[in-house]
Scaffold this motif. Sequence first.
Motif, PDB file in Angstrom:
ATOM      1  N   GLU A 103       7.873  -8.637  19.331  1.00 30.03           N
ATOM      2  CA  GLU A 103       7.290  -7.847  20.426  1.00 30.03           C
ATOM      3  C   GLU A 103       7.826  -8.335  21.775  1.00 30.03           C
ATOM      4  O   GLU A 103       8.163  -7.528  22.648  1.00 30.03           O
ATOM      5  CB  GLU A 103       5.760  -7.916  20.393  1.00 30.03           C
ATOM      6  CG  GLU A 103       5.131  -7.187  19.226  1.00 30.03           C
ATOM      7  CD  GLU A 103       5.264  -5.665  19.312  1.00 30.03           C
ATOM      8  OE1 GLU A 103       5.487  -5.122  20.420  1.00 30.03           O
ATOM      9  OE2 GLU A 103       5.134  -5.021  18.260  1.00 30.03           O
ATOM     10  N   CYS A 106      11.356  -7.173  22.095  1.00 28.38           N
ATOM     11  CA  CYS A 106      11.431  -5.749  22.438  1.00 28.38           C
ATOM     12  C   CYS A 106      11.234  -5.540  23.940  1.00 28.38           C
ATOM     13  O   CYS A 106      11.932  -4.727  24.560  1.00 28.38           O
ATOM     14  CB  CYS A 106      10.406  -4.944  21.645  1.00 28.38           C
ATOM     15  SG  CYS A 106      10.889  -4.689  19.920  1.00 28.38           S
ATOM     16  N   TYR A 138      13.047  -4.493  11.105  1.00 26.96           N
ATOM     17  CA  TYR A 138      11.693  -4.059  11.452  1.00 26.96           C
ATOM     18  C   TYR A 138      11.515  -2.544  11.438  1.00 26.96           C
ATOM     19  O   TYR A 138      10.401  -2.058  11.559  1.00 26.96           O
ATOM     20  CB  TYR A 138      11.322  -4.593  12.844  1.00 26.96           C
ATOM     21  CG  TYR A 138      11.347  -6.091  12.911  1.00 26.96           C
ATOM     22  CD1 TYR A 138      10.252  -6.847  12.517  1.00 26.96           C
ATOM     23  CD2 TYR A 138      12.493  -6.771  13.347  1.00 26.96           C
ATOM     24  CE1 TYR A 138      10.266  -8.226  12.559  1.00 26.96           C
ATOM     25  CE2 TYR A 138      12.523  -8.149  13.399  1.00 26.96           C
ATOM     26  CZ  TYR A 138      11.414  -8.870  13.008  1.00 26.96           C
ATOM     27  OH  TYR A 138      11.453 -10.235  13.047  1.00 26.96           O
ATOM     28  N   ARG A 139      12.594  -1.779  11.319  1.00 25.07           N
ATOM     29  CA  ARG A 139      12.515  -0.318  11.411  1.00 25.07           C
ATOM     30  C   ARG A 139      11.512   0.281  10.418  1.00 25.07           C
ATOM     31  O   ARG A 139      10.726   1.141  10.774  1.00 25.07           O
ATOM     32  CB  ARG A 139      13.888   0.309  11.182  1.00 25.07           C
ATOM     33  CG  ARG A 139      14.759   0.280  12.394  1.00 25.07           C
ATOM     34  CD  ARG A 139      16.034   1.090  12.192  1.00 25.07           C
ATOM     35  NE  ARG A 139      16.993   0.694  13.202  1.00 25.07           N
ATOM     36  CZ  ARG A 139      18.149   0.109  12.958  1.00 25.07           C
ATOM     37  NH1 ARG A 139      18.542  -0.114  11.723  1.00 25.07           N
ATOM     38  NH2 ARG A 139      18.938  -0.238  13.948  1.00 25.07           N
ATOM     39  N   LYS A 141       8.939  -0.961   9.139  1.00 25.96           N
ATOM     40  CA  LYS A 141       7.579  -1.480   9.246  1.00 25.96           C
ATOM     41  C   LYS A 141       6.690  -0.639  10.161  1.00 25.96           C
ATOM     42  O   LYS A 141       5.511  -0.944  10.313  1.00 25.96           O
ATOM     43  CB  LYS A 141       7.606  -2.934   9.719  1.00 25.96           C
ATOM     44  CG  LYS A 141       8.287  -3.846   8.720  1.00 25.96           C
ATOM     45  CD  LYS A 141       8.221  -5.293   9.124  1.00 25.96           C
ATOM     46  CE  LYS A 141       8.922  -6.121   8.050  1.00 25.96           C
ATOM     47  NZ  LYS A 141       8.774  -7.536   8.260  1.00 25.96           N
ATOM     48  N   GLY A 142       7.254   0.398  10.761  1.00 24.31           N
ATOM     49  CA  GLY A 142       6.457   1.298  11.583  1.00 24.31           C
ATOM     50  C   GLY A 142       5.983   0.707  12.894  1.00 24.31           C
ATOM     51  O   GLY A 142       4.949   1.124  13.417  1.00 24.31           O
ATOM     52  N   ILE A 143       6.697  -0.239  13.449  1.00 22.86           N
ATOM     53  CA  ILE A 143       6.320  -0.837  14.728  1.00 22.86           C
ATOM     54  C   ILE A 143       6.824   0.099  15.835  1.00 22.86           C
ATOM     55  O   ILE A 143       8.028   0.314  15.976  1.00 22.86           O
ATOM     56  CB  ILE A 143       6.916  -2.255  14.879  1.00 22.86           C
ATOM     57  CG1 ILE A 143       6.435  -3.154  13.725  1.00 22.86           C
ATOM     58  CG2 ILE A 143       6.544  -2.852  16.229  1.00 22.86           C
ATOM     59  CD1 ILE A 143       7.150  -4.487  13.650  1.00 22.86           C
ATOM     60  N   ARG A 144       5.892   0.645  16.589  1.00 29.31           N
ATOM     61  CA  ARG A 144       6.234   1.657  17.592  1.00 29.31           C
ATOM     62  C   ARG A 144       7.260   1.155  18.605  1.00 29.31           C
ATOM     63  O   ARG A 144       8.215   1.858  18.931  1.00 29.31           O
ATOM     64  CB  ARG A 144       4.966   2.116  18.302  1.00 29.31           C
ATOM     65  CG  ARG A 144       5.207   3.193  19.308  1.00 29.31           C
ATOM     66  CD  ARG A 144       3.923   3.651  19.921  1.00 29.31           C
ATOM     67  NE  ARG A 144       4.239   4.587  20.991  1.00 29.31           N
ATOM     68  CZ  ARG A 144       3.396   4.977  21.886  1.00 29.31           C
ATOM     69  NH1 ARG A 144       2.160   4.546  21.853  1.00 29.31           N
ATOM     70  NH2 ARG A 144       3.753   5.815  22.826  1.00 29.31           N
ATOM     71  N   SER A 145       7.071  -0.053  19.123  1.00 29.11           N
ATOM     72  CA  SER A 145       7.993  -0.574  20.133  1.00 29.11           C
ATOM     73  C   SER A 145       9.405  -0.715  19.570  1.00 29.11           C
ATOM     74  O   SER A 145      10.388  -0.503  20.273  1.00 29.11           O
ATOM     75  CB  SER A 145       7.502  -1.908  20.700  1.00 29.11           C
ATOM     76  OG  SER A 145       7.341  -2.861  19.667  1.00 29.11           O
ATOM     77  N   VAL A 146       9.501  -1.041  18.300  1.00 30.01           N
ATOM     78  CA  VAL A 146      10.807  -1.163  17.648  1.00 30.01           C
ATOM     79  C   VAL A 146      11.486   0.199  17.565  1.00 30.01           C
ATOM     80  O   VAL A 146      12.659   0.348  17.911  1.00 30.01           O
ATOM     81  CB  VAL A 146      10.670  -1.794  16.241  1.00 30.01           C
ATOM     82  CG1 VAL A 146      11.966  -1.670  15.453  1.00 30.01           C
ATOM     83  CG2 VAL A 146      10.262  -3.263  16.354  1.00 30.01           C
TER      84      VAL A 146
END
Length: 162
Positions: A103, A106, A138-139, A141-146
């Motif tokens: 995080e 990012c 990390y794509r 994993k559904g991490i919005r910032s990523v």
Amino acid sequence: MVHARALAVDGQRAAAARALLRAENDLASAEAGDDEPGRVFFFGEASLAHETACTLRDMGDLASATKEFHRSVRTRKAATFTRTHAVTLGYLGAVQARGGSIEEACGTWAEALDVMDGVHSGRARQAVRDMRSSLSVYRAKGIRSVAELDGRAARYLASVGR
């Protein structure tokens, strides 16, 4: 500094540390009026911190590298040395990601992309390609910032020609 970086890349940690200290001492002992070649006018605290950070990163000392990259970002004349500032931010984000702080990485990379607006540089493009490579883990994993950052990075690369 170049010698220290080469030693670090070659895995010669002790020799790299000695060369790093020698470079820092040389710069610290410089005085007003000392002659310097015109080609090194830009090498001040921000450049020393950047090169020190790269050396420490290559030696595997991520915490110290992070500290030095932050010092470089803080002391660089970003308006004058925009490309180098952007690349330094890219490298800082990569070290943060390697240290597990995705995080934070990012956020740093988003700042790097902001600075890169209008910058056309091989080193900047490589920093963005490296960013996307680091983000690939990390794509899924559904991490919005990523996802947002990866999209911005892809658009940057498309705009400057991969």
